[in-house]
Design an enzyme around this catalytic site. Structure first.
Site, PDB file in Angstrom:
ATOM      1  N   ARG A  85       0.844  -1.208   0.000  1.00 50.75           N
ATOM      2  CA  ARG A  85       0.000   0.000   0.000  1.00 50.75           C
ATOM      3  C   ARG A  85       0.881   1.261   0.000  1.00 50.75           C
ATOM      4  O   ARG A  85       0.566   2.250  -0.663  1.00 50.75           O
ATOM      5  CB  ARG A  85      -0.912   0.015   1.229  1.00 50.75           C
ATOM      6  CG  ARG A  85      -1.934  -1.113   1.296  1.00 50.75           C
ATOM      7  CD  ARG A  85      -3.120  -0.914   0.421  1.00 50.75           C
ATOM      8  NE  ARG A  85      -3.885   0.280   0.741  1.00 50.75           N
ATOM      9  CZ  ARG A  85      -5.064   0.562   0.189  1.00 50.75           C
ATOM     10  NH1 ARG A  85      -5.605  -0.255  -0.703  1.00 50.75           N
ATOM     11  NH2 ARG A  85      -5.701   1.656   0.506  1.00 50.75           N
ATOM     12  N   THR A  91      -4.883   6.716  -3.053  1.00 52.55           N
ATOM     13  CA  THR A  91      -5.811   6.343  -4.127  1.00 52.55           C
ATOM     14  C   THR A  91      -5.772   7.325  -5.297  1.00 52.55           C
ATOM     15  O   THR A  91      -5.749   6.919  -6.457  1.00 52.55           O
ATOM     16  CB  THR A  91      -7.255   6.291  -3.570  1.00 52.55           C
ATOM     17  OG1 THR A  91      -7.267   5.438  -2.421  1.00 52.55           O
ATOM     18  CG2 THR A  91      -8.224   5.765  -4.605  1.00 52.55           C
ATOM     19  N   ARG A 102       1.527   4.929  -7.998  1.00 55.12           N
ATOM     20  CA  ARG A 102       0.421   5.739  -8.531  1.00 55.12           C
ATOM     21  C   ARG A 102       0.895   7.140  -8.887  1.00 55.12           C
ATOM     22  O   ARG A 102       0.448   7.718  -9.890  1.00 55.12           O
ATOM     23  CB  ARG A 102      -0.722   5.767  -7.511  1.00 55.12           C
ATOM     24  CG  ARG A 102      -1.508   4.447  -7.474  1.00 55.12           C
ATOM     25  CD  ARG A 102      -2.432   4.358  -6.287  1.00 55.12           C
ATOM     26  NE  ARG A 102      -3.396   3.251  -6.408  1.00 55.12           N
ATOM     27  CZ  ARG A 102      -4.184   2.846  -5.423  1.00 55.12           C
ATOM     28  NH1 ARG A 102      -4.141   3.445  -4.228  1.00 55.12           N
ATOM     29  NH2 ARG A 102      -5.027   1.850  -5.596  1.00 55.12           N
ATOM     30  N   ASN A 112      -5.833   4.268 -11.601  1.00 59.64           N
ATOM     31  CA  ASN A 112      -4.677   4.390 -10.708  1.00 59.64           C
ATOM     32  C   ASN A 112      -3.793   3.141 -10.650  1.00 59.64           C
ATOM     33  O   ASN A 112      -3.236   2.802  -9.603  1.00 59.64           O
ATOM     34  CB  ASN A 112      -5.142   4.825  -9.314  1.00 59.64           C
ATOM     35  CG  ASN A 112      -6.114   3.837  -8.697  1.00 59.64           C
ATOM     36  OD1 ASN A 112      -6.364   2.771  -9.255  1.00 59.64           O
ATOM     37  ND2 ASN A 112      -6.661   4.170  -7.538  1.00 59.64           N
ATOM     38  N   HIS A 115      -4.532  -2.215  -7.778  1.00 58.09           N
ATOM     39  CA  HIS A 115      -5.260  -2.470  -6.530  1.00 58.09           C
ATOM     40  C   HIS A 115      -4.362  -3.257  -5.582  1.00 58.09           C
ATOM     41  O   HIS A 115      -3.570  -4.084  -6.035  1.00 58.09           O
ATOM     42  CB  HIS A 115      -6.514  -3.308  -6.814  1.00 58.09           C
ATOM     43  CG  HIS A 115      -7.105  -3.925  -5.574  1.00 58.09           C
ATOM     44  ND1 HIS A 115      -7.977  -3.243  -4.760  1.00 58.09           N
ATOM     45  CD2 HIS A 115      -6.895  -5.136  -4.982  1.00 58.09           C
ATOM     46  CE1 HIS A 115      -8.295  -4.013  -3.729  1.00 58.09           C
ATOM     47  NE2 HIS A 115      -7.650  -5.168  -3.831  1.00 58.09           N
ATOM     48  N   GLU A 126      -9.828 -11.625  -0.485  1.00 55.04           N
ATOM     49  CA  GLU A 126      -9.546 -11.355  -1.898  1.00 55.04           C
ATOM     50  C   GLU A 126      -8.723 -12.483  -2.529  1.00 55.04           C
ATOM     51  O   GLU A 126      -8.957 -12.861  -3.683  1.00 55.04           O
ATOM     52  CB  GLU A 126      -8.837 -10.002  -2.031  1.00 55.04           C
ATOM     53  CG  GLU A 126      -9.788  -8.852  -1.712  1.00 55.04           C
ATOM     54  CD  GLU A 126      -9.124  -7.483  -1.695  1.00 55.04           C
ATOM     55  OE1 GLU A 126      -7.907  -7.384  -1.942  1.00 55.04           O
ATOM     56  OE2 GLU A 126      -9.843  -6.500  -1.429  1.00 55.04           O
TER      57      GLU A 126
HETATM   58  N1  UDP Z   1     -12.278   5.065  -6.876  1.00 55.13           N
HETATM   59  C1  UDP Z   1     -12.869   5.970  -7.749  1.00 55.13           C
HETATM   60  N2  UDP Z   1     -13.287   7.193  -7.261  1.00 55.13           N
HETATM   61  C2  UDP Z   1     -13.148   7.536  -5.951  1.00 55.13           C
HETATM   62  C3  UDP Z   1     -12.556   6.603  -5.070  1.00 55.13           C
HETATM   63  C4  UDP Z   1     -12.136   5.384  -5.561  1.00 55.13           C
HETATM   64  O1  UDP Z   1     -13.006   5.672  -8.935  1.00 55.13           O
HETATM   65  O2  UDP Z   1     -13.543   8.658  -5.570  1.00 55.13           O
HETATM   66  C5  UDP Z   1     -11.824   3.764  -7.398  1.00 55.13           C
HETATM   67  C6  UDP Z   1     -10.288   3.707  -7.528  1.00 55.13           C
HETATM   68  O3  UDP Z   1      -9.971   2.980  -8.707  1.00 55.13           O
HETATM   69  C7  UDP Z   1      -9.901   2.963  -6.274  1.00 55.13           C
HETATM   70  C8  UDP Z   1     -11.067   1.988  -6.127  1.00 55.13           C
HETATM   71  O4  UDP Z   1     -12.203   2.733  -6.500  1.00 55.13           O
HETATM   72  O5  UDP Z   1      -8.640   2.339  -6.419  1.00 55.13           O
HETATM   73  C9  UDP Z   1     -11.261   1.405  -4.737  1.00 55.13           C
HETATM   74  O6  UDP Z   1     -11.410   2.453  -3.825  1.00 55.13           O
HETATM   75  P1  UDP Z   1     -10.680   2.415  -2.423  1.00 55.13           P
HETATM   76  O7  UDP Z   1     -11.230   3.509  -1.597  1.00 55.13           O
HETATM   77  O8  UDP Z   1     -10.739   1.025  -1.875  1.00 55.13           O
HETATM   78  O9  UDP Z   1      -9.155   2.826  -2.810  1.00 55.13           O
HETATM   79  P2  UDP Z   1      -7.790   1.983  -2.854  1.00 55.13           P
HETATM   80  O10 UDP Z   1      -7.859   0.964  -1.739  1.00 55.13           O
HETATM   81  O11 UDP Z   1      -7.694   1.341  -4.214  1.00 55.13           O
HETATM   82  O12 UDP Z   1      -6.704   2.987  -2.648  1.00 55.13           O
HETATM   83 MG    MG Z   2      -9.343  -0.419  -1.355  1.00 58.16          MG
END
Ligand code: UDP
Ligand code: MG
Length: 138
Positions: A85, A91, A102, A112, A115, A126
């Site tokens: 992470r 994100t 990212r 981004n 995952h 998962e």
């Molecule tokens: N995402 C999006 N818009 C947002 C927030 C998240 O399209 O405002 C998408 C993005 O691809 C992100 C995924 O949804 O990686 C999962 O969201 P999460 O909050 O779990 O973020 P991550 O764990 O991937 O950082």
């Molecule tokens: Mg996530």
């Protein structure tokens, strides 16, 4: 040994960055113990993104994530969940520092690159969602 699930997203595959991203994880000392190319179905995406399925951006996200085959893998190593992470960065790619995956390769908050599981419980769920036990060479 700790394990996490990563998905190299459609933008990563389209930009031919799979090798570059996997290289960062391997250089950080983590092992690839499972991997496959797969195209994510609407049903699987609804399950994988259940925590955000009610958000307004979900339909666009699901369309993007199902737009081409992605590389799903399990990484293993000490502290791998948090460290992966950290290597990804936040994100929103536009706010992610340079030097993070990212920050260097991502486009925005949706597109981004990669995952990664966000904790021990999501990692276990998962990994089980994408791989049979005998496909994980732990
Ligand atoms: N995402 C999006 N818009 C947002 C927030 C998240 O399209 O405002 C998408 C993005 O691809 C992100 C995924 O949804 O990686 C999962 O969201 P999460 O909050 O779990 O973020 P991550 O764990 O991937 O950082
Ligand atoms: Mg996530």
């Amino acid at each position: 040994m700790e394990k996490t699930l990563i998905i190299l997203k459609p933008d990563c595959m389209e930009k031919r960055l799979a090798g570059a991203v996997l290289d960062r994880f391997q250089k950080a000392g983590f092992d690839i113990v499972a991997a496959k190319l797969t195209r994510l179905s609407p049903a699987l995406l609804a399950e994988h993104y259940a925590h955000i399925a009610d958000k307004p951006f979900f339909p666009a996200l699901a369309k993007f994530m199902g737009s081409r085959p992605v590389l799903v893998a399990v990484l293993q190593g000490e502290g791998v969940i948090a460290k992966v992470r950290e290597l990804l960065g936040p994100t929103d790619s536009s706010k992610a520092p340079k030097g993070t995956i990212r920050g260097d390769y991502g486009t925005d908050v949706s597109v981004n690159i990669c995952h990664a599981s966000d904790g021990p419980e999501s990692a276990a769920a998962e990994i089980a969602r994408f791989f049979k036990p005998d496909e994980v060479f732990a």
